[in-house]
Motif scaffolding. Structure first.
Motif, PDB file in Angstrom:
ATOM      1  N   ARG A  58     -63.666 -24.152 -17.815  1.00  0.00           N
ATOM      2  CA  ARG A  58     -62.558 -25.093 -17.680  1.00  0.00           C
ATOM      3  C   ARG A  58     -63.100 -26.509 -17.435  1.00  0.00           C
ATOM      4  O   ARG A  58     -62.683 -27.469 -18.097  1.00  0.00           O
ATOM      5  N   ALA A  59     -64.070 -26.637 -16.537  1.00  0.00           N
ATOM      6  CA  ALA A  59     -64.632 -27.955 -16.226  1.00  0.00           C
ATOM      7  C   ALA A  59     -65.316 -28.552 -17.454  1.00  0.00           C
ATOM      8  O   ALA A  59     -65.180 -29.745 -17.742  1.00  0.00           O
ATOM      9  N   LEU A  60     -66.034 -27.714 -18.209  1.00  0.00           N
ATOM     10  CA  LEU A  60     -66.741 -28.207 -19.387  1.00  0.00           C
ATOM     11  C   LEU A  60     -65.761 -28.613 -20.489  1.00  0.00           C
ATOM     12  O   LEU A  60     -65.965 -29.611 -21.186  1.00  0.00           O
ATOM     13  N   ASP A 104     -68.155 -17.500 -16.790  1.00  0.00           N
ATOM     14  CA  ASP A 104     -67.450 -17.983 -15.604  1.00  0.00           C
ATOM     15  C   ASP A 104     -66.319 -18.932 -16.017  1.00  0.00           C
ATOM     16  O   ASP A 104     -66.564 -20.038 -16.518  1.00  0.00           O
ATOM     17  N   PRO A 128     -64.051 -20.840 -14.359  1.00  0.00           N
ATOM     18  CA  PRO A 128     -63.952 -22.200 -13.820  1.00  0.00           C
ATOM     19  C   PRO A 128     -64.943 -23.173 -14.460  1.00  0.00           C
ATOM     20  O   PRO A 128     -64.596 -24.330 -14.701  1.00  0.00           O
ATOM     21  N   LEU A 129     -66.154 -22.708 -14.749  1.00  0.00           N
ATOM     22  CA  LEU A 129     -67.126 -23.599 -15.390  1.00  0.00           C
ATOM     23  C   LEU A 129     -66.682 -23.940 -16.810  1.00  0.00           C
ATOM     24  O   LEU A 129     -66.808 -25.081 -17.257  1.00  0.00           O
TER      25      LEU A 129
END
Lengths: 230, 468
Positions: free
Chosen positions: A15-17, A10, A12-13
């Motif tokens: 990117r956040a991590l 995924d 977006p995940l």
């Protein structure tokens, strides 16, 4: 600089991590599939792997099995709450720990740090462990609580040794049974329940507010004492 | 019964008299001698025996009388002059009776063989039809008809469990005199015709019913096995659906929690552009979650039957434009082209439902189309309908799958469970149908999938039914 490999489909995940871990001075390498993750783990010097169990195509468990053929790098698996069985399979297949999605980044970082502290495994473990009034002399196989000797059976002592020599690490039922009772065991988690209860009683630990042994329901046990080692 | 027995006796007698009389007439005309007459009359006896033993015996007696009266001297009387003629007459009578009996017996055997064959054929045919899975009601009717025919019944009723079939005069089936044959769950009630069942007939009937009972058991086992298979498939696809839905709901949550917890604990340490990117993640993923939740709730509302479209004039290019704007965060790597005529008349549809349809179709296309490729939304008028197409240049959908993709449990490939596809298209079809339209799937010229739907144009939709 510690390098951490994230295998997660995924975007977006990821990117956040990347942002969250990058801000903590961890270098992040990303892969969106199991195959890509294996290639990166083989090509780069990686200290920790975050592996999503629900990958499309080659799933997380298969990726982990392949990874363990050539690498002992610590692996933390990312799982969904309803994948209890997969968690156990991953831990038995050589994962070091797991984090359940959705997770707080602080919790993830704590697991990453604990995993990094444990590795590389010291060749000679501690000879004695002290936690408050509890002293475990591993060399002489002797346990003292508040200055009084604690009498442990052979099995209890062996179970305690296994837990204490893997501080913070989640040990699965199967691992503990094979280690303490022997290779023919693996499904008798009721034995473990009985012996862990006896150990807690004798060492003055409490299942409701554990300071020594933490139960991960359905999965295994962890030695959580913040102890002094020598 | 007595009347009918009398009738057959009369026929037998008539045949014997006619045959022997005609033969005698011919022999007299030909002026035959005793030996020739006796031989020719024997032939008449043989022919009569083909009819029945009784007919043969009558012909033998009449033949003897004819020989004696017309051809044995003194002719014209029943007296016999010579002892040898007396013996010859007796021999004629005995021979005629024996030949008649043998011939009649042979004929009966032949007839029985033909009947056995018919019975066997009937049994094989009926049991095969049951085992093949034909409806027990149909086979019960055929069985009743076949038995009525085979055993000359007046009426027959066949039950296979709850299935039932009739033949003949139904009212007679309530007679207490009816015969009932029951094996397992097969029951046959029959009302006899003119003749009682012989022992052999009864054995044949029992064997037939037993064979039907065995076939019916097998039929039921197969139905049960098939039902179990279907139940297993349904529960498997339900489990797959649930796991896809929970995966889809959790995935955006993971990003949201990761981004939010980073913002909370590291607020000071983050560069402005990093904070901006984390905030974007929060907003984008919240919207993704919202779309999923809308779809899941929409599906439960559709299932509960709470869909009542409120048609109003809706402009297709406005709806398409709104969907493109809402999905912009997902579409950074794609080009989206709108090809909608300015003078396209509005559609008469529920605007809220139409928004959901456009969003789901566009999200589906963005999910499958490779980055950098073009997605086209086009619309045109055909007759009283407005046709809308969302075309991508992704991997396309095999012909065989084109209907199934609208099924709520179906995902065309393993990757599809990642963005809620499979749920979205089921909702599209339900919403389009609720708006008196039709949804389908075709191939994009040059490769890729095109999902299309048609809904009534506004002026048509707003007229009462039947006015157009």
């Amino acid at each position: 600089l510690t390098t951490i490999l994230i295998v997660e489909d995924d975007a977006p995940l990821r990117r956040a991590l990347r942002m969250a871990l990058g801000a903590r001075d961890l270098q992040v390498v990303e892969a969106s599939s199991g195959e890509e993750g294996l290639a990166l783990a083989a090509a780069r010097q990686v200290e920790v792997v975050l592996l999503d169990l629900g990958l499309p195509g080659m799933d997380g468990l298969k990726t982990l099995t392949e990874l363990r053929r050539f690498s002992e790098v610590p692996v933390i698996v990312l799982t969904a709450r309803d994948q209890q069985h997969d968690k156990v399979s991953a831990l038995d297949a050589g994962a070091d720990d797991y984090v359940t999605k959705p997770f707080d980044v602080e919790e993830l970082l704590a697991r990453v740090r604990a995993t990094l502290r444990r590795s590389p495994t010291p060749k000679s473990g501690p000879t004695s462990v002290r936690h408050g009034e509890l002293v475990i002399d591993l060399e002489n196989r002797h346990v003292m609580l508040a200055g009084m000797p604690v009498h442990l059976t052979k099995t209890e002592l062996s179970l305690l040794e296994t837990l204490v020599t893997n501080p913070g690490k989640l040990l699965t039922h199967e691992y503990l049974l094979k280690r303490v009772w022997g290779p023919a065991y693996g499904t008798e988690s009721n034995y473990l329940r009985v012996y862990i209860r006896q150990l807690r009683q004798k060492l003055g630990d409490d299942a409701a507010g554990p300071r020594l042994i933490l139960t991960e329901p359905g999965i295994g046990y962890r030695w959580i004492a913040d102890d002094e080692r020598s | 019964v007595r009347a009918s027995v009398g009738r057959t006796l009369a026929v037998d007698a008539l045949l014997a008299v006619v045959l022997v009389g005609a033969t005698t007439g011919i022999l007299e005309a030909a002026d035959a001698d005793l030996t020739a007459a006796a031989l020719v009359l024997l032939l008449a006896v043989v022919i009569s025996s083909l009819r029945s033993v009784r007919c043969g015996a009558l012909a033998a007696a009449l033949g003897y009388l004819s020989c004696n009266f017309f051809f044995t001297p003194p002719t014209g009387t029943l007296e016999v002059d010579r002892a040898s003629d007396l013996v010859a007459g007796a021999v004629f009578l005995v021979t005629a009776v024996i030949i008649g009996a043998v011939v009649a017996r042979l004929d009966t055997l032949r007839e029985q063989a033909v009947r056995r064959e018919r019975e066997a054929q009937t049994r094989v045919e009926l049991t095969t039809r049951l085992i093949r899975g034909e409806s027990p009601n149909d086979v019960a009717s055929s069985s009743a008809a076949a038995m009525t025919n085979l055993f000359s019944l007046r009426a027959c009723r066949v039950r296979f469990g709850d299935a039932i079939g009739f033949a003949g005069d139904r009212a007679r089936l309530e007679d207490t005199s009816r015969t009932i044959v029951r094996v397992g769950d097969v029951e046959v009630d029959l009302v006899l015709g003119a003749l009682a069942l012989s022992g052999a007939d009864r054995a044949v009937l029992d064997a037939l019913v037993a064979a039907l009972a065995a076939a019916f058991d097998q039929h039921r086992l197969e139905i049960e096995a098939r039902d179990a298979r279907i139940r297993a498939e349904v529960s498997q696809s339900r489990a797959g659906f649930l796991s896809a839905v929970s995966h889809n709901l959790r995935t955006p949550l993971a990003s949201i929690k990761a981004a939010a917890s980073t913002l909370r604990s590291l607020d000071v340490g983050l560069k402005p552009e990093e904070r901006r990117e984390l905030s974007d993640t929060l907003v984008d993923e919240t919207e993704r979650l919202e779309r999923l939740v809308t779809n899941v709730l929409g599906l439960s509302r559709i299932r509960a039957g709470g869909l009542e479209p409120r048609p109003e004039a809706a402009d297709m290019s406005d709806l398409a434009g709104a969907a493109v704007r809402r999905l912009r965060p997902l579409a950074r790597a794609h080009r989206i082209r709108l090809a909608i005529d300015e003078d396209l008349p509005p559609a008469g549809v529920d605007v809220g439902m139409m928004e959901q349809i456009f969003l789901n179709l566009l999200e589906n296309a963005l999910h499958y189309a490779p980055p950098g490729s073009e997605i086209t939304i086009s619309a045109r008028r055909t007759g009283d309908m407005i046709e809308v197409r969302v075309s991508d240049h992704g991997p396309g959908i095999p012909c065989a799958e084109r209907e199934r993709i609208f099924d709520e449990f179906v995902r065309v490939d393993a990757r599809a469970d990642r963005a809620g596809a499979g749920l979205g298209l089921a909702i599209v079809r339900a919403l389009v149908t609720a708006n008196r339209g039709r949804a389908w799937c075709e191939e994009t010229p040059g490769g890729g999938a095109t999902l299309a739907f048609s809904v009534p144009a506004a002026n048509v939709a707003q007229q009462p039914e039947g006015v157009r």
